[in-house]
Design an enzyme around this catalytic site. Structure first.
Site, mmCIF file in Angstrom:
data_model
loop_
_atom_site.group_PDB
_atom_site.id
_atom_site.type_symbol
_atom_site.label_atom_id
_atom_site.label_comp_id
_atom_site.label_asym_id
_atom_site.label_seq_id
_atom_site.Cartn_x
_atom_site.Cartn_y
_atom_site.Cartn_z
ATOM 1 N N SER A 138 -4.395 3.146 -11.836
ATOM 2 C CA SER A 138 -3.806 4.447 -12.158
ATOM 3 C C SER A 138 -2.373 4.614 -11.679
ATOM 4 O O SER A 138 -1.748 5.622 -11.993
ATOM 5 C CB SER A 138 -4.677 5.577 -11.595
ATOM 6 O OG SER A 138 -5.832 5.730 -12.403
ATOM 7 N N LYS A 171 1.070 8.579 -6.312
ATOM 8 C CA LYS A 171 -0.080 8.337 -7.190
ATOM 9 C C LYS A 171 -0.964 7.278 -6.566
ATOM 10 O O LYS A 171 -0.480 6.220 -6.140
ATOM 11 C CB LYS A 171 0.367 7.861 -8.578
ATOM 12 C CG LYS A 171 -0.769 7.794 -9.583
ATOM 13 C CD LYS A 171 -1.180 9.183 -10.030
ATOM 14 C CE LYS A 171 -2.476 9.182 -10.818
ATOM 15 N NZ LYS A 171 -3.664 8.929 -9.950
ATOM 16 N N THR A 172 -2.244 7.575 -6.495
ATOM 17 C CA THR A 172 -3.217 6.575 -6.075
ATOM 18 C C THR A 172 -3.722 5.814 -7.287
ATOM 19 O O THR A 172 -3.524 6.212 -8.433
ATOM 20 C CB THR A 172 -4.400 7.228 -5.353
ATOM 21 O OG1 THR A 172 -5.004 8.194 -6.232
ATOM 22 C CG2 THR A 172 -3.972 7.900 -4.066
#
Length: 284
Positions: free
Chosen positions: A76, A216-217
């Site tokens: 992601s 963002k992870t």
């Protein structure tokens, strides 16, 4: 305040210089070592990589070993370039475009409802990005990822259009994440001003007095392979002990005894505190 120690890591910096050459920035001849940050999270350079880069003076802090240059499936973290591409190409009309839920119940509760594009980024709603990527097309996506120097920029075959960032072939290293994020933070990617205006607020994770953090992870799980977790982004610090813009990238092997969100974010935040980019939280 504790400081990250310094040591000559010339091999790491040589590899890193190749990535950052896209930013046309020289890399300093010394780097801060972050192995102790990983150790504080019960990790090691064999199972995790952590890199921080300060844009203003090209200073680098990194964990040791080969892993910072090793590519893994982007997962992601790809939603950062995908969001930019979707807005730039008009595949999505803007952060407020609404996507109607199809009624299929998925394993993340936040995915099981209609939501706008900005919410989909923050919730990492896979089905919405799987709706968007076919609108753009594999060739166009690959061209943009190549312009961004985003890892191998490989979107695979036509059949991979909805999965290439989830199980490959799109792969990227921590070094390459830093190269991409540094250009994004500096607003030097080949994008319109409108795309930056629309995209950056979507990526905002948290802020405090004098600082803003974008992040963002990511988490990839491919059958037969080790799960990999990511946390990438950048910090804009205008106050504090060491003001500047800091791009960061962490990846790690995911195991049952590694609570993913806690370890990913905790390691990065601890490292930013250690190098003076963020203030340590006040004692209760």
């Amino acid at each position: 305040m504790a400081k990250a120690g310094w040591h000559p890591a010339y091999l790491l910096l040589a590899a890193f210089a190749v990535v950052l050459s896209a930013c046309q920035s020289p890399v300093v001849s010394a780097t801060g070592n972050l192995d102790h940050i990983l150790e504080n999270q019960a990790l090691s350079p064999d199972v995790a990589a952590l890199v921080i880069y300060r844009l203003e003076d090209e200073r680098v802090w990194t964990s040791s070993g080969d892993r910072p240059a090793e590519r893994f499936v982007a997962a992601s973290t790809s939603k950062i370039p995908h969001t930019l591409i979707a807005l730039e190409t008009g595949a999505v009309s803007g952060p407020d475009e609404l996507f109607e839920w199809d009624g299929e119940v998925r394993f993340v509760p936040g995915w099981n409802e209609s939501q706008d594009f900005a919410t989909a980024f923050r919730r990492s709603t896979v089905w919405i990005y799987q709706t968007i990527t076919p609108r753009i097309g594999s060739a166009t996506l690959g061209d943009w990822l190549a312009k961004f120097d985003f890892g191998n920029a490989n979107t695979g075959d036509a059949d991979d259009i909805q999965t290439y960032w989830l199980k490959g072939p799109l792969e990227i290293s921590a070094h390459e994440q830093i190269g991409f994020l540094a250009k994004l933070a500096a607003r030097t990617l080949p994008l319109s001003a409108e795309t930056y205006t629309q995209a950056l607020p979507i990526m905002l994770e948290k802020s405090g007095e004098g600082w803003t953090l974008y992040g963002k992870t990511g988490w990839t799980s491919v059958k037969g392979e080790t799960d990999i977790g990511w946390y990438v982004g950048w910090l804009e610090q205008t106050a504090g002990e060491a003001p500047g813009t800091y791009a960061f990238a962490l990846n790690m092997n995911m195991r049952g005894d590694n609570p993913p969100l806690q370890k990913r974010r905790a390691a990065v935040h601890e490292a930013l505190i250690a190098i003076g980019a963020l203030e340590a939280p006040a004692d209760p």
